[in-house]
Design a protein around this motif. Structure first.
Motif, PDB file in Angstrom:
ATOM      1  N   PHE A  52      23.410   4.165  -9.730  1.00 49.65           N
ATOM      2  CA  PHE A  52      22.373   3.469  -8.959  1.00 49.65           C
ATOM      3  C   PHE A  52      23.017   2.400  -8.082  1.00 49.65           C
ATOM      4  O   PHE A  52      22.705   2.289  -6.885  1.00 49.65           O
ATOM      5  CB  PHE A  52      21.362   2.847  -9.933  1.00 49.65           C
ATOM      6  N   LYS A  53      23.942   1.644  -8.651  1.00 49.58           N
ATOM      7  CA  LYS A  53      24.664   0.623  -7.880  1.00 49.58           C
ATOM      8  C   LYS A  53      25.521   1.266  -6.787  1.00 49.58           C
ATOM      9  O   LYS A  53      25.549   0.796  -5.641  1.00 49.58           O
ATOM     10  CB  LYS A  53      25.559  -0.195  -8.816  1.00 49.58           C
ATOM     11  N   ALA A  54      26.199   2.348  -7.132  1.00 45.46           N
ATOM     12  CA  ALA A  54      27.086   3.013  -6.168  1.00 45.46           C
ATOM     13  C   ALA A  54      26.309   3.558  -4.976  1.00 45.46           C
ATOM     14  O   ALA A  54      26.850   3.660  -3.866  1.00 45.46           O
ATOM     15  CB  ALA A  54      27.856   4.137  -6.858  1.00 45.46           C
ATOM     16  N   HIS A  55      25.040   3.907  -5.176  1.00 45.59           N
ATOM     17  CA  HIS A  55      24.198   4.407  -4.086  1.00 45.59           C
ATOM     18  C   HIS A  55      23.470   3.280  -3.347  1.00 45.59           C
ATOM     19  O   HIS A  55      22.597   3.556  -2.522  1.00 45.59           O
ATOM     20  CB  HIS A  55      23.178   5.422  -4.625  1.00 45.59           C
ATOM     21  N   GLY A  56      23.837   2.042  -3.656  1.00 45.84           N
ATOM     22  CA  GLY A  56      23.285   0.909  -2.912  1.00 45.84           C
ATOM     23  C   GLY A  56      22.247   0.094  -3.640  1.00 45.84           C
ATOM     24  O   GLY A  56      21.731  -0.890  -3.104  1.00 45.84           O
ATOM     25  N   GLY A  57      21.906   0.478  -4.887  1.00 44.03           N
ATOM     26  CA  GLY A  57      20.900  -0.259  -5.641  1.00 44.03           C
ATOM     27  C   GLY A  57      21.375  -1.653  -6.010  1.00 44.03           C
ATOM     28  O   GLY A  57      22.528  -1.831  -6.413  1.00 44.03           O
ATOM     29  N   LYS A  58      20.503  -2.630  -5.882  1.00 43.75           N
ATOM     30  CA  LYS A  58      20.849  -4.022  -6.166  1.00 43.75           C
ATOM     31  C   LYS A  58      19.947  -4.662  -7.210  1.00 43.75           C
ATOM     32  O   LYS A  58      20.325  -5.662  -7.835  1.00 43.75           O
ATOM     33  CB  LYS A  58      20.742  -4.869  -4.884  1.00 43.75           C
ATOM     34  N   TYR A 225       5.848  16.541 -14.359  1.00 38.26           N
ATOM     35  CA  TYR A 225       4.502  16.106 -13.994  1.00 38.26           C
ATOM     36  C   TYR A 225       4.083  16.669 -12.637  1.00 38.26           C
ATOM     37  O   TYR A 225       2.960  17.152 -12.460  1.00 38.26           O
ATOM     38  CB  TYR A 225       4.435  14.577 -13.915  1.00 38.26           C
ATOM     39  N   ARG A 226       4.986  16.571 -11.674  1.00 34.26           N
ATOM     40  CA  ARG A 226       4.677  16.961 -10.301  1.00 34.26           C
ATOM     41  C   ARG A 226       5.992  17.129  -9.555  1.00 34.26           C
ATOM     42  O   ARG A 226       6.937  16.367  -9.785  1.00 34.26           O
ATOM     43  CB  ARG A 226       3.833  15.858  -9.628  1.00 34.26           C
ATOM     44  N   SER A 227       6.073  18.070  -8.660  1.00 33.74           N
ATOM     45  CA  SER A 227       7.333  18.283  -7.946  1.00 33.74           C
ATOM     46  C   SER A 227       7.572  17.142  -6.956  1.00 33.74           C
ATOM     47  O   SER A 227       6.633  16.566  -6.394  1.00 33.74           O
ATOM     48  CB  SER A 227       7.318  19.619  -7.203  1.00 33.74           C
ATOM     49  N   ASP A 228       8.833  16.826  -6.750  1.00 30.88           N
ATOM     50  CA  ASP A 228       9.162  15.789  -5.777  1.00 30.88           C
ATOM     51  C   ASP A 228       8.797  16.215  -4.357  1.00 30.88           C
ATOM     52  O   ASP A 228       8.521  15.367  -3.502  1.00 30.88           O
ATOM     53  CB  ASP A 228      10.642  15.421  -5.864  1.00 30.88           C
ATOM     54  N   GLU A 229       8.771  17.502  -4.095  1.00 32.19           N
ATOM     55  CA  GLU A 229       8.333  17.959  -2.769  1.00 32.19           C
ATOM     56  C   GLU A 229       6.858  17.609  -2.547  1.00 32.19           C
ATOM     57  O   GLU A 229       6.473  17.202  -1.442  1.00 32.19           O
ATOM     58  CB  GLU A 229       8.567  19.463  -2.614  1.00 32.19           C
ATOM     59  N   ASP A 230       6.049  17.752  -3.582  1.00 36.44           N
ATOM     60  CA  ASP A 230       4.648  17.333  -3.467  1.00 36.44           C
ATOM     61  C   ASP A 230       4.555  15.825  -3.258  1.00 36.44           C
ATOM     62  O   ASP A 230       3.720  15.343  -2.479  1.00 36.44           O
ATOM     63  CB  ASP A 230       3.862  17.735  -4.715  1.00 36.44           C
ATOM     64  N   LEU A 249       8.969   2.465  -4.343  1.00 34.05           N
ATOM     65  CA  LEU A 249       9.532   3.664  -4.962  1.00 34.05           C
ATOM     66  C   LEU A 249      10.289   3.323  -6.244  1.00 34.05           C
ATOM     67  O   LEU A 249      10.905   2.268  -6.348  1.00 34.05           O
ATOM     68  CB  LEU A 249      10.497   4.355  -3.992  1.00 34.05           C
ATOM     69  N   SER A 250      10.252   4.256  -7.200  1.00 39.01           N
ATOM     70  CA  SER A 250      11.027   4.105  -8.439  1.00 39.01           C
ATOM     71  C   SER A 250      10.951   5.402  -9.229  1.00 39.01           C
ATOM     72  O   SER A 250      10.356   6.384  -8.768  1.00 39.01           O
ATOM     73  CB  SER A 250      10.491   2.929  -9.261  1.00 39.01           C
ATOM     74  N   SER A 251      11.554   5.400 -10.432  1.00 34.34           N
ATOM     75  CA  SER A 251      11.605   6.638 -11.206  1.00 34.34           C
ATOM     76  C   SER A 251      11.108   6.507 -12.645  1.00 34.34           C
ATOM     77  O   SER A 251      10.935   7.519 -13.322  1.00 34.34           O
ATOM     78  CB  SER A 251      13.033   7.199 -11.218  1.00 34.34           C
ATOM     79  N   ASP A 268      19.570   6.789 -10.481  1.00 36.58           N
ATOM     80  CA  ASP A 268      19.907   6.910  -9.053  1.00 36.58           C
ATOM     81  C   ASP A 268      19.090   7.973  -8.330  1.00 36.58           C
ATOM     82  O   ASP A 268      19.308   8.230  -7.142  1.00 36.58           O
ATOM     83  CB  ASP A 268      21.401   7.215  -8.890  1.00 36.58           C
ATOM     84  N   VAL A 269      18.119   8.605  -9.008  1.00 39.93           N
ATOM     85  CA  VAL A 269      17.468   9.786  -8.433  1.00 39.93           C
ATOM     86  C   VAL A 269      16.771   9.484  -7.104  1.00 39.93           C
ATOM     87  O   VAL A 269      16.800  10.316  -6.181  1.00 39.93           O
ATOM     88  CB  VAL A 269      16.488  10.426  -9.443  1.00 39.93           C
ATOM     89  N   VAL A 270      16.173   8.321  -6.975  1.00 40.22           N
ATOM     90  CA  VAL A 270      15.488   7.992  -5.715  1.00 40.22           C
ATOM     91  C   VAL A 270      16.502   7.897  -4.582  1.00 40.22           C
ATOM     92  O   VAL A 270      16.313   8.484  -3.508  1.00 40.22           O
ATOM     93  CB  VAL A 270      14.692   6.681  -5.842  1.00 40.22           C
ATOM     94  N   LEU A 271      17.586   7.177  -4.818  1.00 44.19           N
ATOM     95  CA  LEU A 271      18.585   6.951  -3.767  1.00 44.19           C
ATOM     96  C   LEU A 271      19.452   8.188  -3.532  1.00 44.19           C
ATOM     97  O   LEU A 271      19.825   8.478  -2.391  1.00 44.19           O
ATOM     98  CB  LEU A 271      19.473   5.767  -4.142  1.00 44.19           C
ATOM     99  N   ARG A 272      19.740   8.921  -4.581  1.00 48.47           N
ATOM    100  CA  ARG A 272      20.644  10.077  -4.474  1.00 48.47           C
ATOM    101  C   ARG A 272      19.958  11.312  -3.914  1.00 48.47           C
ATOM    102  O   ARG A 272      20.556  12.081  -3.159  1.00 48.47           O
ATOM    103  CB  ARG A 272      21.243  10.366  -5.861  1.00 48.47           C
ATOM    104  N   ARG A 273      18.675  11.491  -4.278  1.00 45.85           N
ATOM    105  CA  ARG A 273      18.020  12.757  -3.966  1.00 45.85           C
ATOM    106  C   ARG A 273      16.772  12.618  -3.094  1.00 45.85           C
ATOM    107  O   ARG A 273      16.554  13.414  -2.187  1.00 45.85           O
ATOM    108  CB  ARG A 273      17.655  13.463  -5.288  1.00 45.85           C
ATOM    109  N   PHE A 274      15.950  11.619  -3.371  1.00 46.61           N
ATOM    110  CA  PHE A 274      14.657  11.508  -2.694  1.00 46.61           C
ATOM    111  C   PHE A 274      14.797  10.940  -1.283  1.00 46.61           C
ATOM    112  O   PHE A 274      14.205  11.482  -0.337  1.00 46.61           O
ATOM    113  CB  PHE A 274      13.729  10.625  -3.538  1.00 46.61           C
ATOM    114  N   ILE A 275      15.585   9.896  -1.135  1.00 47.92           N
ATOM    115  CA  ILE A 275      15.761   9.283   0.192  1.00 47.92           C
ATOM    116  C   ILE A 275      16.412  10.259   1.184  1.00 47.92           C
ATOM    117  O   ILE A 275      15.966  10.349   2.346  1.00 47.92           O
ATOM    118  CB  ILE A 275      16.558   7.975   0.094  1.00 47.92           C
ATOM    119  N   PRO A 276      17.443  11.018   0.800  1.00 48.76           N
ATOM    120  CA  PRO A 276      17.969  12.018   1.747  1.00 48.76           C
ATOM    121  C   PRO A 276      16.907  13.018   2.205  1.00 48.76           C
ATOM    122  O   PRO A 276      16.898  13.432   3.372  1.00 48.76           O
ATOM    123  CB  PRO A 276      19.079  12.702   0.939  1.00 48.76           C
ATOM    124  N   ARG A 277      15.987  13.396   1.310  1.00 54.67           N
ATOM    125  CA  ARG A 277      14.911  14.302   1.715  1.00 54.67           C
ATOM    126  C   ARG A 277      13.964  13.621   2.704  1.00 54.67           C
ATOM    127  O   ARG A 277      13.500  14.249   3.670  1.00 54.67           O
ATOM    128  CB  ARG A 277      14.131  14.777   0.479  1.00 54.67           C
TER     129      ARG A 277
END
Length: 308
Positions: A52-58, A225-230, A249-251, A268-277
């Motif tokens: 999370f830190k490596a992807h910019g989380g503070k 619960y629900r797909s991230d695409e949804d 946003l959070s996880s 890190d899922v939000v920063l690693r996967r969701f934000i790029p989408r």
């Protein structure tokens, strides 16, 4: 205005990229009967947060409150080791997770206890909470003890000016929570309505946003619960309607199995996967910075405490 972290107050602009609803030490196993829901291994959590830190989380808003396994020494250890801004929480969760020593509390009892923690510290420490949360309602209803809890939390928020962050079970009761806040006179820019990415009725979420409250899309990565695409489709609709200043946003990681080393999505899922989408959807970098940085600064800022 300031934000109260476990290490003391900071200026809002010091917060940085922020996860608005997380758990770094939590234990729901008393009720759930599942050891996976006792996420209390400080080393495991610390190592997972490194990405999370490596992807910019503070910063992390840590909404584990009394009865959920709140562990102030663990938060201090994690925060120091990772140089992470952590905001801790006062309050209780929801029925049946409210501890037995609070189940007979009235709204006045909840109010006074939360104010005491906000002013003097939590769990025998001098560490002050920076948010009242996560204060929860049940699936499609308020249980009687939850109403007492909500009323107490509202009064504590009105006196201390702390933000109030809620839990909505599977996204339900969001409008009912808003109605309660309006009726009791709590400014809605002091409120974060949680788990609205689990509310698949976009028109209801738009009503919540229209009220002026902040809305947390905070179970990203929980695709059971629900797909991230949804979730992305709904988020794009909210952005197109002009609500870029109220979304967070959070996880909401709560299990050992959510850690990356155990095959889970990780902090890190939000920063690693969701934000790029989001970027692939064409969302402007300025809006992304609002979602990750500017909006949390606003949502978790504390105005001067009311005179007594």
């Amino acid at each position: 205005m300031y934000i109260q972290t476990i290490f003391g107050p900071i200026a809002p602009e010091e917060l940085g990229v922020c996860a608005c609803h997380e758990h770094l030490s939590i234990d729901l196993s008393r009720i759930k009967g599942d050891p996976d829901t006792a996420l209390q291994d400080v080393r495991l959590v610390t190592e997972d947060l490194r990405s999370f830190k490596a992807h910019g989380g503070k910063a992390v808003i840590e909404v584990t409150n009394y009865g959920m396994g709140r562990n102030i020494p663990a938060l201090l250890q994690i925060g120091r080791e990772l140089d992470l801004q952590i905001v801790a929480s006062t309050g209780c969760y929801k029925d049946p997770f409210i501890p037995e020593d609070r189940t007979s509390y009235t709204r006045d009892d909840f109010r006074q206890w939360m104010i005491d923690e906000i002013r003097h510290g939590m769990d025998g420490t001098d560490v002050l909470p920076g948010v009242i949360g996560e204060i929860g309602s049940s699936f499609n209803k308020f249980e009687p003890i939850e109403l007492e809890l909500f009323h107490g939390a509202i009064e504590a928020a009105k006196v201390t000016k702390l933000p109030l962050s809620t839990h909505t079970t599977l996204g339900t009761m969001a409008l009912e929570q808003i109605e309660l806040f309006v009726k009791e006179g709590l400014p809605l820019n002091q409120v974060i309505i949680g788990h609205q990415d689990l509310n698949q009725q976009d028109e209801v979420v738009l009503e919540v946003l229209a009220s002026g409250a902040f809305v947390a899309l905070d179970t990203i990565g929980k695709e059971n619960y629900r797909s991230d695409e949804d979730r992305l489709t709904s988020l794009m609709k909210f952005l197109e309607k002009g609500y870029e200043n109220q979304l967070l946003l959070s996880s909401d990681l709560t299990r050992n199995s959510h850690m990356r080393v155990n095959g889970g999505q990780g902090y890190d899922v939000v920063l690693r996967r969701f934000i790029p989408r989001l970027k692939e959807y064409g969302v402007d970098e300025k809006i992304i910075q609002k979602l990750l940085t500017k909006n949390p600064q606003q949502a978790f800022s504390i105005r001067k405490e009311a005179s007594l």
